[in-house]
Design a protein around this motif. Structure first.
Motif, PDB file in Angstrom:
ATOM      1  N   ASN A 186      -7.798  14.649  -9.650  1.00 25.60           N
ATOM      2  CA  ASN A 186      -8.690  14.376  -8.532  1.00 25.60           C
ATOM      3  C   ASN A 186      -9.464  15.609  -8.082  1.00 25.60           C
ATOM      4  OD1 ASN A 186      -9.793  12.490  -6.800  1.00 25.60           O
ATOM      5  ND2 ASN A 186      -8.324  12.888  -5.164  1.00 25.60           N
ATOM      6  N   THR A 226       1.228  11.972  -3.395  1.00 26.63           N
ATOM      7  CA  THR A 226       0.743  13.356  -3.441  1.00 26.63           C
ATOM      8  C   THR A 226       1.300  14.059  -4.680  1.00 26.63           C
ATOM      9  OG1 THR A 226       2.593  14.042  -2.028  1.00 26.63           O
ATOM     10  CG2 THR A 226       0.493  13.548  -0.948  1.00 26.63           C
ATOM     11  N   SER A 276      -2.985  15.071  -8.688  1.00 28.82           N
ATOM     12  CA  SER A 276      -3.970  15.834  -7.916  1.00 28.82           C
ATOM     13  C   SER A 276      -4.861  16.663  -8.825  1.00 28.82           C
ATOM     14  CB  SER A 276      -3.263  16.742  -6.908  1.00 28.82           C
ATOM     15  OG  SER A 276      -2.497  15.979  -6.002  1.00 28.82           O
ATOM     16  N   ASN A 336      -4.009   6.543  -4.517  1.00 29.41           N
ATOM     17  CA  ASN A 336      -3.559   5.391  -3.741  1.00 29.41           C
ATOM     18  C   ASN A 336      -3.120   4.253  -4.658  1.00 29.41           C
ATOM     19  OD1 ASN A 336      -4.637   6.197  -0.868  1.00 29.41           O
ATOM     20  ND2 ASN A 336      -6.294   6.622  -2.306  1.00 29.41           N
ATOM     21  N   SER A 348      -8.489  11.182  -0.050  1.00 33.78           N
ATOM     22  CA  SER A 348      -7.149  11.444   0.474  1.00 33.78           C
ATOM     23  C   SER A 348      -6.104  11.630  -0.618  1.00 33.78           C
ATOM     24  CB  SER A 348      -6.719  10.287   1.385  1.00 33.78           C
ATOM     25  OG  SER A 348      -6.683   9.063   0.658  1.00 33.78           O
ATOM     26  N   GLY A 349      -6.427  11.305  -1.879  1.00 35.20           N
ATOM     27  CA  GLY A 349      -5.457  11.463  -2.958  1.00 35.20           C
ATOM     28  C   GLY A 349      -5.405  10.232  -3.841  1.00 35.20           C
ATOM     29  N   ASP A 390      -9.269   8.679  -4.124  1.00 37.81           N
ATOM     30  CA  ASP A 390     -10.299   8.871  -3.108  1.00 37.81           C
ATOM     31  C   ASP A 390     -10.087  10.242  -2.478  1.00 37.81           C
ATOM     32  OD1 ASP A 390      -8.210   8.636  -1.298  1.00 37.81           O
ATOM     33  OD2 ASP A 390      -8.789   6.644  -0.591  1.00 37.81           O
ATOM     34  N   ARG A 416      -2.274   0.057  -4.667  1.00 37.70           N
ATOM     35  CA  ARG A 416      -2.286  -1.247  -4.013  1.00 37.70           C
ATOM     36  C   ARG A 416      -1.623  -2.254  -4.938  1.00 37.70           C
ATOM     37  NH1 ARG A 416      -8.075  -2.427  -0.971  1.00 37.70           N
ATOM     38  NH2 ARG A 416      -8.142  -0.516   0.290  1.00 37.70           N
ATOM     39  N   GLU A 425       0.842  -1.198   0.000  1.00 40.32           N
ATOM     40  CA  GLU A 425       0.000   0.000   0.000  1.00 40.32           C
ATOM     41  C   GLU A 425       0.875   1.245   0.000  1.00 40.32           C
ATOM     42  OE1 GLU A 425      -2.393  -0.760   3.511  1.00 40.32           O
ATOM     43  OE2 GLU A 425      -4.044  -1.432   2.258  1.00 40.32           O
ATOM     44  N   THR A 426       0.567   2.176  -0.907  1.00 38.44           N
ATOM     45  CA  THR A 426       1.300   3.430  -1.036  1.00 38.44           C
ATOM     46  C   THR A 426       0.314   4.537  -1.352  1.00 38.44           C
ATOM     47  OG1 THR A 426       3.137   2.190  -2.037  1.00 38.44           O
ATOM     48  CG2 THR A 426       3.232   4.590  -2.177  1.00 38.44           C
ATOM     49  N   GLN A 427       0.551   5.709  -0.772  1.00 40.55           N
ATOM     50  CA  GLN A 427      -0.264   6.881  -1.091  1.00 40.55           C
ATOM     51  C   GLN A 427       0.647   7.964  -1.647  1.00 40.55           C
ATOM     52  OE1 GLN A 427      -2.302   9.570   1.899  1.00 40.55           O
ATOM     53  NE2 GLN A 427      -4.098   8.589   1.004  1.00 40.55           N
TER      54      GLN A 427
END
Length: 401
Positions: free
Chosen positions: A60, A52, A57, A116, A113-114, A111, A118, A48-50
């Motif tokens: 999104n 920025t 962005s 993501n 939060s930005g 989502d 998987r 899992e990585t998020q």
């Protein structure tokens, strides 16, 4: 190098399995951020990585993504960023087929939060059903699947694995493969339109320490042999980079569609975009992009002639041939001066004068010019058609007098 028997046994979980060995290698959970998840079919590792990334962005932040070129073919004029699922796989072979496994399935999605990431990873082929069960539940959350060459490789492979494990699933998402729109735009300028080539050419990104795709299957086979996941860290990084570039590429394609004049600075790319507009039925925008590209004096001659021919055919269909006569005359002159043999502008110009303007003198002059070009270039195979056309025009000229 492992024998075929050893590889076959490792990839076929239904065969009698030997006693599990204890490996001394570094496990995947010690190298990649993630977690183990258990479902009714077993357990797999999920990285899992998020991110920025400001480029992602910008996608999104928009409530709707509009695209007549790309989303209309999916049955909707726009989608929400949260509808999109970006997918890329790493496999045990590059040829596909029932003997090929997707041992790492990477996905990216938006989502609140930005962006993501998987990465669903099977430590052995025995975990494949658990991986598929996890994907089955996860895919239901999205309505648009975005891939690069995924219609030909990634998705047929995953679908085959589902079928081989007894799943009969009709997923509800539409599939947008970015290989084809990207190739339409950039193939006239770039020698390769692979994802990494586009990444370097468009975003000026040079991956350091990236693992070549053809080595990835062997790295996984070596991991199955000794359980040391250190050799797979570059594979996970490669997969993540592909997904990020895939998302950036969609953002670029949408921006180019919205404002090609600003986003595309190379005339070859503008021609690619213009041809894409024409193929989609947007004739006016196609005409504008091609006309703008033709202003460049540096276009390769055959590409220039392709654009001019497309413009003429569009004008002819719309009954606007008068707007294209000067261009046809310029094409005829270019054919006479250059080494390119092309009768297209002569034939089209002769057709206009004969059938539309009914100026048989002008039509005959055009065909005579074409015959002189045929003689000059020793293209005797084209002589009979031109001679027949000239004789017909001369008969009409006599009748009119």
């Amino acid at each position: 190098m492992r024998s075929f028997r050893e590889r076959y046994a490792a990839l076929n979980s239904d065969l009698p399995r030997p006693v599990q060995r204890t490996f001394d290698g570094v496990p995947i959970e010690a190298l990649e951020v993630g977690r183990f998840h258990r479902n009714e079919a077993g357990e797999i590792f999920i990285g899992e990585t998020q991110l920025t990334d400001p480029h992602l962005s910008s996608l999104n932040l928009r409530e709707h993504l509009e695209s007549p070129l790309y989303f209309n073919q999916l049955g909707a004029g726009f989608v929400k960023p949260t509808d999109l699922l970006f997918l890329d796989t790493e496999t045990t072979g590059l040829a596909g087929g029932t003997g090929t496994h997707a041992f790492l399935v990477g996905v990216g999605y938006f989502d609140a939060s930005g962006f993501n990431l998987r990465q669903f990873f099977m430590r052995s082929p025995a975990e494949e059903r658990a991986l598929l069960e996890e994907l089955r539940m996860f895919f239901d959350e999205f309505s648009v699947l975005v891939t690069f060459n995924g219609k030909s490789f990634d998705w047929p492979l995953i679908d085959t694995r589902f079928v081989m494990h007894g799943y009969r699933i009709a997923f509800g998402f539409s599939h947008l493969d970015l290989l084809h729109p990207a190739r339409r735009i950039w193939k006239h300028r770039l020698p390769s339109c692979s994802l990494t080539s586009l990444e370097q050419a468009i975003y000026r990104v040079q991956r350091n320490g990236d693992v070549p795709g053809f080595l990835i299957p062997q790295l996984y086979f070596d991991y199955l042999r000794d359980g040391d996941a250190r050799r797979l860290s570059p594979v996970f990084a490669h997969n993540r980079a592909d997904i990020v570039t895939l998302a950036r590429l969609l953002e670029t394609l949408l921006a180019v569609e919205a404002d090609p004049e600003r986003e595309l600075t190379h005339p070859e790319d503008r021609i690619g975009m213009g041809l894409a507009f024409l193929a989609a039925g947007d004739l006016q925008r196609g005409y504008e992009s091609l006309t703008l590209a033709l202003e460049s004096p540096y276009l390769e001659p055959s590409l220039r002639r392709r654009a001019q021919a497309e413009i003429w055919q569009m004008l002819r269909r719309e009954g606007r041939m008068l707007e294209g006569l000067a261009m046809l005359e310029e094409m005829c002159g270019s054919s006479s001066r250059s080494g390119v043999f092309d009768l297209f502008p002569f034939i089209e110009l002769a057709k206009y004068y004969e059938h539309v303007a009914r100026d048989y003198v002008a039509a005959a002059r055009v065909v005579e010019r074409a015959l002189r070009l045929v003689e000059l270039r020793h293209q005797v195979g084209s002589r009979s058609e031109l001679t027949y056309r000239l004789q017909r025009i001369q008969r009409k000229l006599l009748a009119s007098r």
